[in-house]
Design a protein around this motif. Structure first.
Motif, PDB file in Angstrom:
ATOM      1  N   ARG A   1       0.875  -1.180   0.000  1.00 19.83           N
ATOM      2  CA  ARG A   1       0.000   0.000   0.000  1.00 19.83           C
ATOM      3  C   ARG A   1       0.909   1.226   0.000  1.00 19.83           C
ATOM      4  NH1 ARG A   1      -5.079  -0.942   2.030  1.00 19.83           N
ATOM      5  NH2 ARG A   1      -5.606   0.928   0.849  1.00 19.83           N
ATOM      6  N   VAL A   2       0.417   2.329  -0.553  1.00 21.92           N
ATOM      7  CA  VAL A   2       1.180   3.580  -0.605  1.00 21.92           C
ATOM      8  C   VAL A   2       0.344   4.672   0.039  1.00 21.92           C
ATOM      9  CG1 VAL A   2       2.316   5.293  -2.069  1.00 21.92           C
ATOM     10  CG2 VAL A   2       2.338   2.867  -2.738  1.00 21.92           C
ATOM     11  N   LEU A   3       0.921   5.334   1.055  1.00 26.51           N
ATOM     12  CA  LEU A   3       0.227   6.401   1.787  1.00 26.51           C
ATOM     13  C   LEU A   3       0.872   7.741   1.441  1.00 26.51           C
ATOM     14  CD1 LEU A   3      -1.752   7.430   3.969  1.00 26.51           C
ATOM     15  CD2 LEU A   3       0.007   6.876   5.685  1.00 26.51           C
ATOM     16  N   THR A   4       0.059   8.694   0.983  1.00 22.97           N
ATOM     17  CA  THR A   4       0.544  10.017   0.588  1.00 22.97           C
ATOM     18  C   THR A   4      -0.476  11.083   0.993  1.00 22.97           C
ATOM     19  OG1 THR A   4      -0.528  10.281  -1.583  1.00 22.97           O
ATOM     20  CG2 THR A   4       1.446   8.891  -1.486  1.00 22.97           C
ATOM     21  N   PRO A   5      -0.065  12.369   0.989  1.00 20.49           N
ATOM     22  CA  PRO A   5      -1.061  13.434   1.147  1.00 20.49           C
ATOM     23  C   PRO A   5      -1.894  13.562  -0.133  1.00 20.49           C
ATOM     24  CG  PRO A   5       1.183  14.228   1.560  1.00 20.49           C
ATOM     25  CD  PRO A   5       1.309  12.900   0.903  1.00 20.49           C
ATOM     26  N   ARG A   6      -3.015  14.253  -0.028  1.00 24.99           N
ATOM     27  CA  ARG A   6      -3.855  14.510  -1.206  1.00 24.99           C
ATOM     28  C   ARG A   6      -3.649  15.941  -1.683  1.00 24.99           C
ATOM     29  NH1 ARG A   6      -8.665  17.226   0.398  1.00 24.99           N
ATOM     30  NH2 ARG A   6      -8.932  17.336   2.658  1.00 24.99           N
TER      31      ARG A   6
END
Length: 398
Positions: A36-41
């Motif tokens: 999974r990849v977690l980033t800001p929007r």
């Protein structure tokens, strides 16, 4: 393994850190791992979770390292981060620029698994690390593994947070960048120099290349400089007019990633005159994988990639005369260009993303074998709202 890759940067905007994450993600999935990849929007974009990418917190532009970092500063997604980690139960959490506000810090705050941090940046100093160290020490202590992408990045972070770091560099797509890629037809057979990057940023040293071009033109009157990447040529109008360089310049602008290899194929020599604050130099690897000789500044981040006289020529930074001499030397010697180009391709293959992914996965396994342990010296848990932003070493590598 079930792996979470965390970026502090908005994925809408390209950059070296996000490219690094995307390539690791693809390689891990190819090997059967769940990622999974977690980033800001982005501003105006909804929070989302499509089963692969998770976007939390609104990114805002922050000046950093001579560039602009688009990161989230909101601590209000803390609960959502906590729920995500409890629900997914990752085996490995790999944070890139792990001490950057605020998403990586929130992940470290709530993580109860093996945490790995990769440090990409390299600078001469950093006030954010200096003044934030009493707070950041807690988050640093939660990293079970630490990676630096180059000796320059290792030296920089070690100055503030000493400890053991694994050296695992950035990678290159050796299938995309190859010597047999066809050149672009509209560029003729004139002696051609290529520059790739955000040329408006002073640290890229573009003005020194323009001054060097004026000198190269004396030996090669038909020479041309291809400029690929975002920027505004009007910023250099005075320099272009002063040296009458317009007939020798082709400003292409940004190009699609799949088109970029053709620009490398269209040049005789690649040049990167950066003045500093480059921890690695992805563009050097792109040129080398394309079988092209390199002329670059002799700075710490570049020395790790290019060996002087083997894959290219390294010259004194901010020195147009030295740049011009090296460029003329290569443009005049086809045999030397071909020899350096072949050596560059061989070296680039050692940095293929397949090799880098294997090194990273092997490091994960060593850390998992040790298991999750508390730090030997407990560090008080801080409030992340106390972390200073001034001088934070973010920004994207290139």
């Amino acid at each position: 393994m079930k792996i979470l890759l965390v970026s502090p940067f908005d994925f809408t905007f390209p950059g070296g850190v996000n490219e690094h994450i995307l390539h690791l993600d693809a390689q891990f999935r190819k090997r059967g791992h769940e990622t999974r990849v977690l980033t800001p929007r982005s501003l105006g974009e909804d929070e989302q979770d499509d089963g692969h990418f998770i976007k939390l917190g609104t990114a805002v532009p922050i000046p950093a390292n001579g560039s602009t970092a688009r990161i989230t500063l909101s601590p209000f997604v803390s609960g959502k981060v906590k729920d995500l980690l409890l629900r997914e139960r990752f085996d490995i959490i790999h944070l890139h620029e792990p001490l950057a506000p605020a998403l990586p810090l929130l992940v470290l705050l709530h993580s109860r698994t093996v945490n790995v941090g990769t440090f990409h940046a390299a600078r001469s100093h950093n006030l954010g690390y200096l003044y934030g160290k009493p707070v950041l020490a807690y988050f640093f202590s939660k990293l079970h593994g630490r990676i630096a992408v180059s000796p320059a990045a290792l030296e920089f972070v070690s100055r503030y947070f000493p400890g053991h770091y694994e050296l695992i560099p950035n990678g290159i797509d050796v299938e995309l960048f190859r010597p047999d890629v066809p050149p672009i037809e509209r560029f003729d057979d004139r002696p051609t120099i290529l520059f790739v990057g955000r040329y408006n940023e002073s640290r890229k040293g573009f003005k020194y290349l323009l001054e060097a071009l004026a000198l190269v033109r004396r030996e090669f009157p038909a020479c041309q400089l291809l400029v690929v990447g975002p920027g505004d040529p009007r910023r250099f109008k005075w320099l272009i007019e002063r040296y009458e360089l317009e007939p020798h310049l082709r400003f292409v602008g940004p190009v699609a990633p799949h088109e970029l290899p053709r620009y490398y194929a269209s040049c005789d020599v690649f040049c990167s005159p950066a003045t500093g604050r480059e921890s690695f130099g992805i563009v050097l690897l792109e040129a080398m994988a394309s079988g092209k000789p390199v002329v670059a500044s002799d700075i710490r981040g570049y020395r790790y990639v290019v060996r002087h006289g083997v894959e290219g020529l390294l010259v004194e930074r901010k020195n147009p005369e030295a740049l011009a001499l090296a460029l003329v030397h290569l443009l005049a010697d086809r045999d030397l260009r071909e020899r350096l180009g072949r050596a560059g391709r061989q070296r680039a293959e050692r940095f293929s993303w397949s090799v880098i992914a294997d090194q990273t996965l092997a490091y994960y396994e060593r850390l998992r074998a040790v298991g999750v342990r508390r730090p030997l010296t407990p560090v008080p848990r801080p409030s992340i709202t106390r972390i200073p932003l001034r001088g934070w070493p973010g920004g994207e590598t290139s």
